[in-house]
Design a protein around this motif. Structure first.
Motif, PDB file in Angstrom:
ATOM      1  N   ILE A 283      -6.609 -18.930  -9.178  1.00  0.00           N
ATOM      2  CA  ILE A 283      -6.141 -19.550  -7.937  1.00  0.00           C
ATOM      3  C   ILE A 283      -7.292 -20.055  -7.101  1.00  0.00           C
ATOM      4  O   ILE A 283      -7.133 -20.319  -5.911  1.00  0.00           O
TER       5      ILE A 283
ATOM      6  N   MET B  45      -8.608  -5.114   2.223  1.00  0.00           N
ATOM      7  CA  MET B  45      -7.823  -4.151   2.990  1.00  0.00           C
ATOM      8  C   MET B  45      -7.476  -2.948   2.148  1.00  0.00           C
ATOM      9  O   MET B  45      -7.454  -1.819   2.625  1.00  0.00           O
TER      10      MET B  45
ATOM     11  N   PHE C 130      -7.180 -13.425 -12.207  1.00  0.00           N
ATOM     12  CA  PHE C 130      -6.239 -14.044 -11.287  1.00  0.00           C
ATOM     13  C   PHE C 130      -6.964 -14.808 -10.201  1.00  0.00           C
ATOM     14  O   PHE C 130      -6.579 -15.915  -9.832  1.00  0.00           O
ATOM     15  N   LEU C 131      -8.032 -14.196  -9.711  1.00  0.00           N
ATOM     16  CA  LEU C 131      -8.755 -14.873  -8.637  1.00  0.00           C
ATOM     17  C   LEU C 131      -9.354 -16.180  -9.137  1.00  0.00           C
ATOM     18  O   LEU C 131      -9.415 -17.161  -8.401  1.00  0.00           O
TER      19      LEU C 131
ATOM     20  N   MET D   5      -4.193  -5.261  -9.127  1.00  0.00           N
ATOM     21  CA  MET D   5      -3.589  -6.416  -9.770  1.00  0.00           C
ATOM     22  C   MET D   5      -2.174  -6.624  -9.257  1.00  0.00           C
ATOM     23  O   MET D   5      -1.756  -7.765  -9.002  1.00  0.00           O
TER      24      MET D   5
ATOM     25  N   GLY E 299      -0.854 -20.099   7.114  1.00  0.00           N
ATOM     26  CA  GLY E 299      -1.261 -19.847   5.744  1.00  0.00           C
ATOM     27  C   GLY E 299      -2.271 -20.852   5.254  1.00  0.00           C
ATOM     28  O   GLY E 299      -2.953 -20.662   4.265  1.00  0.00           O
ATOM     29  N   GLY E 300      -2.369 -21.936   6.004  1.00  0.00           N
ATOM     30  CA  GLY E 300      -3.214 -23.022   5.505  1.00  0.00           C
ATOM     31  C   GLY E 300      -4.674 -22.739   5.681  1.00  0.00           C
ATOM     32  O   GLY E 300      -5.513 -23.219   4.932  1.00  0.00           O
TER      33      GLY E 300
ATOM     34  N   ASN F 171      -7.860 -16.872  -0.217  1.00  0.00           N
ATOM     35  CA  ASN F 171      -8.278 -16.091   0.937  1.00  0.00           C
ATOM     36  C   ASN F 171      -7.348 -14.920   1.174  1.00  0.00           C
ATOM     37  O   ASN F 171      -7.779 -13.816   1.510  1.00  0.00           O
ATOM     38  N   ARG F 172      -6.072 -15.180   0.992  1.00  0.00           N
ATOM     39  CA  ARG F 172      -5.110 -14.108   1.181  1.00  0.00           C
ATOM     40  C   ARG F 172      -5.370 -12.971   0.212  1.00  0.00           C
ATOM     41  O   ARG F 172      -5.323 -11.794   0.580  1.00  0.00           O
ATOM     42  N   CYS F 173      -5.662 -13.306  -1.035  1.00  0.00           N
ATOM     43  CA  CYS F 173      -5.883 -12.253  -2.021  1.00  0.00           C
ATOM     44  C   CYS F 173      -7.139 -11.470  -1.742  1.00  0.00           C
ATOM     45  O   CYS F 173      -7.150 -10.239  -1.846  1.00  0.00           O
TER      46      CYS F 173
ATOM     47  N   ILE G   9      -7.830  -0.820   9.689  1.00  0.00           N
ATOM     48  CA  ILE G   9      -6.942  -0.551   8.571  1.00  0.00           C
ATOM     49  C   ILE G   9      -6.302   0.810   8.740  1.00  0.00           C
ATOM     50  O   ILE G   9      -5.140   1.022   8.448  1.00  0.00           O
TER      51      ILE G   9
ATOM     52  N   VAL H 231      -8.542  -8.282 -12.356  1.00  0.00           N
ATOM     53  CA  VAL H 231      -8.168  -8.994 -11.136  1.00  0.00           C
ATOM     54  C   VAL H 231      -8.940 -10.300 -11.014  1.00  0.00           C
ATOM     55  O   VAL H 231      -8.452 -11.291 -10.481  1.00  0.00           O
TER      56      VAL H 231
ATOM     57  N   THR I  45      -5.007 -16.633   7.528  1.00  0.00           N
ATOM     58  CA  THR I  45      -4.395 -15.514   6.822  1.00  0.00           C
ATOM     59  C   THR I  45      -5.051 -14.225   7.240  1.00  0.00           C
ATOM     60  O   THR I  45      -4.428 -13.189   7.237  1.00  0.00           O
TER      61      THR I  45
ATOM     62  N   PRO J 161      -5.620 -21.156   0.470  1.00  0.00           N
ATOM     63  CA  PRO J 161      -4.865 -20.133   1.202  1.00  0.00           C
ATOM     64  C   PRO J 161      -4.582 -18.905   0.347  1.00  0.00           C
ATOM     65  O   PRO J 161      -4.741 -17.770   0.809  1.00  0.00           O
ATOM     66  N   LYS J 162      -4.196 -19.152  -0.911  1.00  0.00           N
ATOM     67  CA  LYS J 162      -3.881 -18.000  -1.752  1.00  0.00           C
ATOM     68  C   LYS J 162      -5.137 -17.179  -2.014  1.00  0.00           C
ATOM     69  O   LYS J 162      -5.121 -15.955  -2.002  1.00  0.00           O
TER      70      LYS J 162
ATOM     71  N   MET K 219       3.244 -16.046  -1.490  1.00  0.00           N
ATOM     72  CA  MET K 219       2.840 -17.337  -0.958  1.00  0.00           C
ATOM     73  C   MET K 219       3.497 -18.466  -1.730  1.00  0.00           C
ATOM     74  O   MET K 219       3.809 -19.525  -1.172  1.00  0.00           O
TER      75      MET K 219
ATOM     76  N   PHE L 124       0.797  -1.214   0.000  1.00  0.00           N
ATOM     77  CA  PHE L 124       0.000   0.000   0.000  1.00  0.00           C
ATOM     78  C   PHE L 124       0.827   1.259   0.000  1.00  0.00           C
ATOM     79  O   PHE L 124       0.318   2.296  -0.322  1.00  0.00           O
TER      80      PHE L 124
ATOM     81  N   GLU M 130      -8.428 -11.037   1.103  1.00  0.00           N
ATOM     82  CA  GLU M 130      -8.134 -10.207   2.267  1.00  0.00           C
ATOM     83  C   GLU M 130      -7.349  -8.962   1.867  1.00  0.00           C
ATOM     84  O   GLU M 130      -7.647  -7.851   2.289  1.00  0.00           O
ATOM     85  N   LEU M 131      -6.324  -9.150   1.040  1.00  0.00           N
ATOM     86  CA  LEU M 131      -5.521  -8.012   0.610  1.00  0.00           C
ATOM     87  C   LEU M 131      -6.368  -7.000  -0.145  1.00  0.00           C
ATOM     88  O   LEU M 131      -6.233  -5.789   0.057  1.00  0.00           O
ATOM     89  N   LEU M 132      -7.250  -7.493  -0.996  1.00  0.00           N
ATOM     90  CA  LEU M 132      -8.063  -6.573  -1.768  1.00  0.00           C
ATOM     91  C   LEU M 132      -9.021  -5.801  -0.880  1.00  0.00           C
ATOM     92  O   LEU M 132      -9.209  -4.592  -1.062  1.00  0.00           O
TER      93      LEU M 132
END
Lengths: 234, 135
Positions: free
Chosen positions: B90, B106, B86-87, A174, A88-89, B98-100, A38, B83, A94, B95-96, A184, A12, B102-104
């Motif tokens: 995966i 945020m 990509f989603l 993206m 991570g699992g 959910n992580r993505c 945040i 985007v 996460t 895990p990937k 990851m 960010f 979450e990042l989005l």
């Protein structure tokens, strides 16, 4: 490594040119409402400088740190490896990490803050995380810190994506998504390489042969995208 | 097919790993610094071997290249990458995924917070400008 580079900052920071400064209200909000924490996260860049120094010392000290580290290195690696694997699992796992960071930086107290990590509003996970993190050794904590902070630079990733797609406009989300996926993926390869090393009963730094074997195994599992061999309508 | 990406990602997609010969058009060590810290965080030594880092960089670049090419294959109907492509790619890897997400999310929240902050900052600035000229 640039200062104050935790994974979310890396994602960010280049977005926000204005110095993040809504500490008081945002941190107060974050206490009650994890979803809005945040903004508290955005107040991270300054306090992080304090955190950065011990981390850099740990990372840059070469041989002096290597010997004591290598003894517990393999055990620690598997511990941290399994930790990250479990973290991570799970999807909620996460989610945990983001809130930890925000609370972490809010505290402004270097040692204590690293020990108080709530997770995504789930009190159960919060308690678990705090319990785990309070018992970390120095090396585990520094490794965990690296894990959280390391991330691909947005500019580099943007450039790479633009060169791959042929100068399409690359949107910021993206970049963020690809950086997250790539990080990851790095984790998967490194952890698999450590498993390979355990099987071969080797220790020390990961060598390219381990990486190659790890890559081969991931390929067998199908985690690596590859073009299907027989393309019918190519 | 590979003409668009042929300039800089001209690595042969073979099983063997050749670090420097094939990436002549791409700068070496683009991700080196971050990769060192990342590998340490994931379980490597505090000082990973340089050749391991270089190999890891190649692996990552190849992975991202494959990812983008597949996304282009999928999203080519729309004419540009998004985007969601990509989603979709995966989706099997929880895990990937959910992580993505979450990042989005945020990212969205951060943008909102910044908007609020900037409007507040403007108000503050006006208040201060009454007292003394502030840049």
């Amino acid at each position: 490594m640039k200062q104050s580079k935790d994974p979310f900052e890396a994602a960010f920071e280049e977005q926000e040119d204005s110095p993040p400064e809504s500490p008081a209200d945002a941190s107060a909000d974050a206490r009650q409402n994890p979803n809005s924490s945040i903004a508290a996260h955005s107040s991270q860049s300054q306090p992080q400088d304090q955190l950065q120094l011990p981390h850099d010392d740990n990372a840059k000290k070469g041989p002096s740190q290597f010997t004591p580290g290598s003894g517990s290195g393999s055990a620690n690696a598997s511990a941290s490896g399994s930790f990250t694997a479990t973290a991570g699992g799970g999807g909620a796992g996460t989610g945990m990490k983001s809130k930890e960071e925000e609370e972490e930086e809010e505290e402004e107290n270097m040692d204590v803050e690293l020990g108080k990590f709530p997770s995504s509003g789930d009190p159960d996970k919060m308690a678990k995380m705090q319990a785990i993190l309070s018992q970390f050794t120095e090396e585990q904590m520094s490794r965990y810190e690296s894990f959280r902070r390391a991330g691909f630079q947005k500019s580099n990733m943007k450039r790479l994506l633009a060169s791959i797609t042929g100068t399409q406009k690359i949107s910021v989300p993206m970049t963020i998504v690809v950086s997250g996926i790539a990080k990851m993926f790095v984790g998967e390869v490194v952890e698999t390489a450590r498993i390979v090393m355990q099987e071969r009963k080797e220790s020390g730094p990961i060598r390219p042969c381990h990486l190659r074997e790890a890559y081969r195994r991931l390929k067998l599992e199908g985690k690596i995208f590859k073009r299907p061999m027989s393309r019918l309508f190519r | 097919m590979s003409s668009s990406g042929g300039g800089s990602s001209s690595k042969p997609r073979s099983a063997s790993f050749q670090p420097s010969e094939t990436s002549s058009k791409r700068k070496r060590g683009v991700f080196q610094k971050e990769l060192q810290h990342m590998m340490y965080g994931f379980g490597d030594d505090p000082n990973p071997l340089p050749e391991s880092v270089a190999l890891m960089e190649d692996i990552v670049v190849e992975y991202v290249t494959e990812l983008v090419h597949k996304a282009q294959d999928i999203g080519s109907q729309r004419g540009k990458l998004s985007v969601e492509d990509f989603l979709y790619l995966i989706r099997k890897d929880l895990p990937k995924l959910n992580r993505c997400t979450e990042l989005l999310s945020m990212n969205e929240e951060l943008k909102q917070a910044r908007k609020v902050f900037e409007s507040d900052e403007d108000k503050l600035r006006k208040v201060f400008e009454v007292d003394e000229p502030v840049e």
